[in-house]
Design an enzyme around this catalytic site. Structure first.
Site, mmCIF file in Angstrom:
data_model
loop_
_atom_site.group_PDB
_atom_site.id
_atom_site.type_symbol
_atom_site.label_atom_id
_atom_site.label_comp_id
_atom_site.label_asym_id
_atom_site.label_seq_id
_atom_site.Cartn_x
_atom_site.Cartn_y
_atom_site.Cartn_z
ATOM 1 N N LYS A 122 -4.866 31.425 2.695
ATOM 2 C CA LYS A 122 -3.813 31.101 3.860
ATOM 3 C C LYS A 122 -4.014 29.941 4.602
ATOM 4 O O LYS A 122 -2.679 29.106 4.699
ATOM 5 C CB LYS A 122 -4.489 32.543 4.926
ATOM 6 C CG LYS A 122 -3.837 32.119 6.693
ATOM 7 C CD LYS A 122 -4.418 33.569 7.131
ATOM 8 C CE LYS A 122 -4.004 33.191 8.543
ATOM 9 N NZ LYS A 122 -4.429 34.454 9.827
ATOM 10 N N GLU B 129 -14.288 27.171 -1.613
ATOM 11 C CA GLU B 129 -14.112 27.951 -2.777
ATOM 12 C C GLU B 129 -12.665 27.691 -3.239
ATOM 13 O O GLU B 129 -12.477 27.616 -4.954
ATOM 14 C CB GLU B 129 -14.318 29.732 -2.933
ATOM 15 C CG GLU B 129 -15.914 29.622 -2.190
ATOM 16 C CD GLU B 129 -16.248 29.513 -0.856
ATOM 17 O OE1 GLU B 129 -15.208 29.126 -0.237
ATOM 18 O OE2 GLU B 129 -16.738 30.485 -0.071
ATOM 19 N N HIS C 28 -24.246 59.031 -9.540
ATOM 20 C CA HIS C 28 -26.010 58.694 -11.085
ATOM 21 C C HIS C 28 -26.895 57.835 -10.047
ATOM 22 O O HIS C 28 -27.880 57.221 -11.059
ATOM 23 C CB HIS C 28 -25.938 58.623 -12.300
ATOM 24 C CG HIS C 28 -25.070 59.368 -13.227
ATOM 25 N ND1 HIS C 28 -25.574 60.518 -13.256
ATOM 26 C CD2 HIS C 28 -23.692 60.272 -12.784
ATOM 27 C CE1 HIS C 28 -25.070 62.551 -13.589
ATOM 28 N NE2 HIS C 28 -23.907 61.765 -13.435
ATOM 29 N N LYS D 276 -20.340 28.854 6.697
ATOM 30 C CA LYS D 276 -19.873 27.708 6.162
ATOM 31 C C LYS D 276 -19.631 26.292 6.629
ATOM 32 O O LYS D 276 -19.857 24.820 6.172
ATOM 33 C CB LYS D 276 -18.053 27.482 6.819
ATOM 34 C CG LYS D 276 -17.396 29.009 6.465
ATOM 35 C CD LYS D 276 -15.662 29.419 6.315
ATOM 36 C CE LYS D 276 -15.441 30.141 5.865
ATOM 37 N NZ LYS D 276 -14.185 30.135 6.560
ATOM 38 N N GLY E 37 -6.231 37.303 7.155
ATOM 39 C CA GLY E 37 -6.651 37.456 6.140
ATOM 40 C C GLY E 37 -6.614 38.828 4.475
ATOM 41 O O GLY E 37 -6.391 39.514 3.465
ATOM 42 N N ARG E 38 -7.419 39.884 5.993
ATOM 43 C CA ARG E 38 -7.781 41.047 5.501
ATOM 44 C C ARG E 38 -6.819 41.558 5.132
ATOM 45 O O ARG E 38 -6.910 43.383 5.040
ATOM 46 C CB ARG E 38 -8.967 41.662 6.246
ATOM 47 C CG ARG E 38 -8.954 41.559 7.807
ATOM 48 C CD ARG E 38 -10.520 41.755 7.941
ATOM 49 N NE ARG E 38 -10.284 41.573 9.294
ATOM 50 C CZ ARG E 38 -10.292 39.987 9.662
ATOM 51 N NH1 ARG E 38 -10.394 38.897 9.408
ATOM 52 N NH2 ARG E 38 -10.523 40.225 11.188
ATOM 53 N N GLU F 158 -15.520 43.036 8.067
ATOM 54 C CA GLU F 158 -14.901 40.980 8.820
ATOM 55 C C GLU F 158 -14.064 42.032 10.308
ATOM 56 O O GLU F 158 -14.329 40.768 11.321
ATOM 57 C CB GLU F 158 -14.148 41.152 7.820
ATOM 58 C CG GLU F 158 -13.973 39.505 9.003
ATOM 59 C CD GLU F 158 -13.104 38.377 7.220
ATOM 60 O OE1 GLU F 158 -14.183 37.532 6.598
ATOM 61 O OE2 GLU F 158 -12.104 38.293 7.105
HETATM 62 O O1 F6P Z 1 -14.332 33.032 5.073
HETATM 63 C C1 F6P Z 1 -13.694 34.307 5.907
HETATM 64 C C2 F6P Z 1 -12.291 34.318 5.531
HETATM 65 O O2 F6P Z 1 -11.701 33.677 6.193
HETATM 66 C C3 F6P Z 1 -11.104 35.572 5.506
HETATM 67 O O3 F6P Z 1 -11.047 36.079 6.656
HETATM 68 C C4 F6P Z 1 -10.303 34.984 4.226
HETATM 69 O O4 F6P Z 1 -9.893 36.176 4.047
HETATM 70 C C5 F6P Z 1 -10.777 34.435 3.186
HETATM 71 O O5 F6P Z 1 -11.998 33.715 4.200
HETATM 72 C C6 F6P Z 1 -9.771 33.466 2.261
HETATM 73 O O6 F6P Z 1 -9.444 31.823 4.134
HETATM 74 P P1 F6P Z 1 -8.141 31.631 3.080
HETATM 75 O O7 F6P Z 1 -7.209 32.369 2.525
HETATM 76 O O8 F6P Z 1 -7.709 30.748 3.950
HETATM 77 O O9 F6P Z 1 -8.642 30.701 1.981
#
Ligand code: F6P
Length: 554
Positions: A206, A212, A385, A520, A268-269, A354
């Site tokens: 987003k 990452e 199990h 972060k 995002g979620r 979240e």
């Molecule tokens: O760190 C949490 C978050 O902001 C989530 O809400 C989101 O889904 C994820 O990181 C990834 O964010 P982006 O889509 O901006 O890379």
């Protein structure tokens, strides 16, 4: 004291809890032969049975009154009509617009968002069709056979979950890979499986700034360009972006014609309905992805239309809240009896935790009661199990959602000539577990069983308490015909709206996630300190100690 816990509806529930806390479900069922009919409902072919809960009519009445008092309906209408209910980010919350197949206008700052939503969907349709039918060619003219989605959190979990859940609908010729972890092992292992000439990377973010994702995206780009002797023009045919941040996408080197956008009003979620769902459309086809949207849209309509006991997500939310806030339950287990749904609980770990993991309310006041539960789960029967022992006989109360299809996607006697059909075996476990949890096995039953053995009286007496199941452990059961794209879309929307209702009752902001920021920030500060050998001393003694141990052992 927050307004909520001193409010009349809350106080009434507190008092009612006193009368219900020792009532056993055995009694509730014995006294009401209509209990299943009374406490179950259907949405399309999805049956929800919530009769195996520690609730009576009066409980449900008081819970619905709480929802009314907290104006859940008004808050839902505010969300659907584009009010800025995400106050800490000054944003509307409109993932529902992405699946608004009625196409009724939804306005944000006076502008109908639907034309832009539809235009993007059309572009995704054209793109995904081209990739799937082989019209889209790689740099050397070869057809794409592997997709690597690079994203994390909401830009990963939804697409992974849906692609896994709907595998029987997926194209065989497209191998889907999902790379999320910044641990280099993740991308390294995926790239081992990929041929640069036939691989398409989707950079899903987003913000297009997530550490990452950008780290993995840069590694992927270097790998690809390196494989084409440094020819940067190869990026155009092997990279697409799913993002709201056009400038960052261009700066990365992806042409914006290969970018599929969305808007800051998509959390995002909640973003698998947006361009973030492109890998789903690639895997199962655009029309099937739209079927998911249709299933979710139908739930949205149901959610807006029905009140009280006729509203499925609201009912689910209230039952969850009953255990969370009055019985002190801290967790919820989501247990799909469908191997294809093996990432469903993980998806709603983010979806719920979240969203509702907040200790201040909308006004910034400290909550006086518990908010979001800890979500966990694994598919049945594997979980049985592993961790069900604690659910059956542990000291904690763990409300469970059991989720299962009546029909398997894999009739093994037909497909493989297997000697037996596995599905009845799976479902016998699904049915047995909620029965065992609710009704348990009492001392007299245990004794009767032991009497059939040749144990001594002393041995039997010692064993009895260990073999008693006290029962009275709550569960909801979802049972639907088959896991189709539409059904999955509906199930997701049901859980989304459940989460919404709970957040609305607690009066927290379910749509921000400030809690993920501090880690972060600190990681950014620590990264340069990991260079070189000189010891660090800028942190507390524990953090210094850990960093310095790393530095001497790297
Ligand atoms: O760190 C949490 C978050 O902001 C989530 O809400 C989101 O889904 C994820 O990181 C990834 O964010 P982006 O889509 O901006 O890379």
């Amino acid at each position: 004291m927050s307004d909520l816990t001193s409010s009349p509806a809350w106080k009434a529930l507190e008092a009612h809890y006193g009368t219900m806390k020792n009532v056993h479900m055995k009694e509730l069922f014995a006294n009401d032969s209509e209990r299943f009919h009374k406490y179950s409902m259907k949405f399309e072919d999805i049956l929800l049975d919530y009769s195996k809960n520690r609730v009576a009519d009066s409980t449900m009445d008081l819970l619905y009154a709480l929802a009314e008092q907290q104006d859940v309906k008004g808050k839902a209408q505010a969300m659907f009509s584009g009010e800025k209910i995400n106050s800490t980010e000054d944003r509307t919350v409109l993932h529902i617009a992405l699946r608004n197949q009625s196409n009724k206008p939804i306005y944000v700052d006076g502008e109908d968002v639907m034309p832009a939503v539809n235009e993007t969907l059309e572009r995704i349709k054209a793109f995904t069709n081209q990739v799937r039918d082989g019209t889209w060619k790689g740099h050397t003219g070869k057809v794409i056979t592997a997709i690597v989605n690079i994203g994390i959190g909401g830009s990963d979990l939804g697409p992974v979950m849906a692609c896994e859940a709907l595998k029987p609908y997926a194209a065989d010729h497209l191998k889907m890979h999902f790379c999320s972890n910044v641990d280099g092992t993740h991308i390294a292992e995926i790239l081992k499986l990929c041929d640069p000439e036939t691989t398409l990377f989707l950079i899903a973010s987003k913000t297009f700034t997530t550490q990452e994702t950008m780290t993995n995206a840069n590694t992927a780009k270097t790998w690809l360009v390196g494989n084409f002797d440094g020819d940067e023009t190869s990026v155009a045919k092997h990279f697409a972006a799913l993002s709201t941040n056009g400038d960052a996408v261009s700066a990365f080197g992806i042409d914006v014609t290969n970018m599929f956008g969305f808007w800051n009003w998509v959390g995002g979620r909640y973003s698998l309905w947006s361009a973030i769902g492109t890998p789903i459309a690639l895997a199962i086809g655009f029309d099937n992805w739209m079927e998911m949207h249709a299933g979710a849209h139908a739930v949205d309509q149901h959610f807006l239309q029905y009140d009280g006991k006729d509203n499925l997500p609201l009912t689910l939310a209230l039952i969850g809240l009953w255990y969370n806030n009055f019985f002190g339950a801290e967790t919820v287990a989501i247990l799909p009896y469908d191997q294809y749904m093996h990432r469903f609980a993980a998806y709603f770990q983010q979806g719920d935790m979240e969203s509702n993991g907040k200790y201040v309310d909308m006004n910034g006041k400290r909550m006086q009661t518990q908010t979001g539960p800890i979500i966990f789960g694994e598919p049945g029967t594997n979980g049985q199990h592993a961790f069900y022992q604690l659910i059956h006989q542990g000291t904690k109360i763990i409300p469970c959602d059991f989720v299962a299809p009546c029909q398997s996607q894999n009739n093994l006697p037909e497909k493989l000539g297997a000697p037996v059909d596995h599905h009845p075996i799976l479902l016998s476990n699904y049915f047995a577990q909620t029965e065992a949890l609710a009704f348990g096995k009492d001392e007299s039953q245990v004794k009767a069983e032991l009497d059939k053995t040749d144990m001594s009286e002393a041995e039997k007496t010692a064993l009895v308490p260990h073999k008693v199941f006290e029962g009275n452990r709550p569960s909801n059961s979802f049972l639907f015909k088959k896991l189709t794209p539409r059904t999955l879309g509906s199930l997701i929307a049901i859980y989304e709206m459940k989460i919404f209702c709970q957040g609305a009752i607690w009066n927290i902001n379910s749509f921000d996630q400030w809690g993920v920021e501090l880690g972060k920030q600190l990681a950014k500060a620590i990264l340069p300190e990991l260079d070189g050998d000189s010891p660090v001393s800028s942190h507390d003694s524990s953090t210094n100690g850990l960093i310095n141990y790393y530095k001497t052992n790297k």
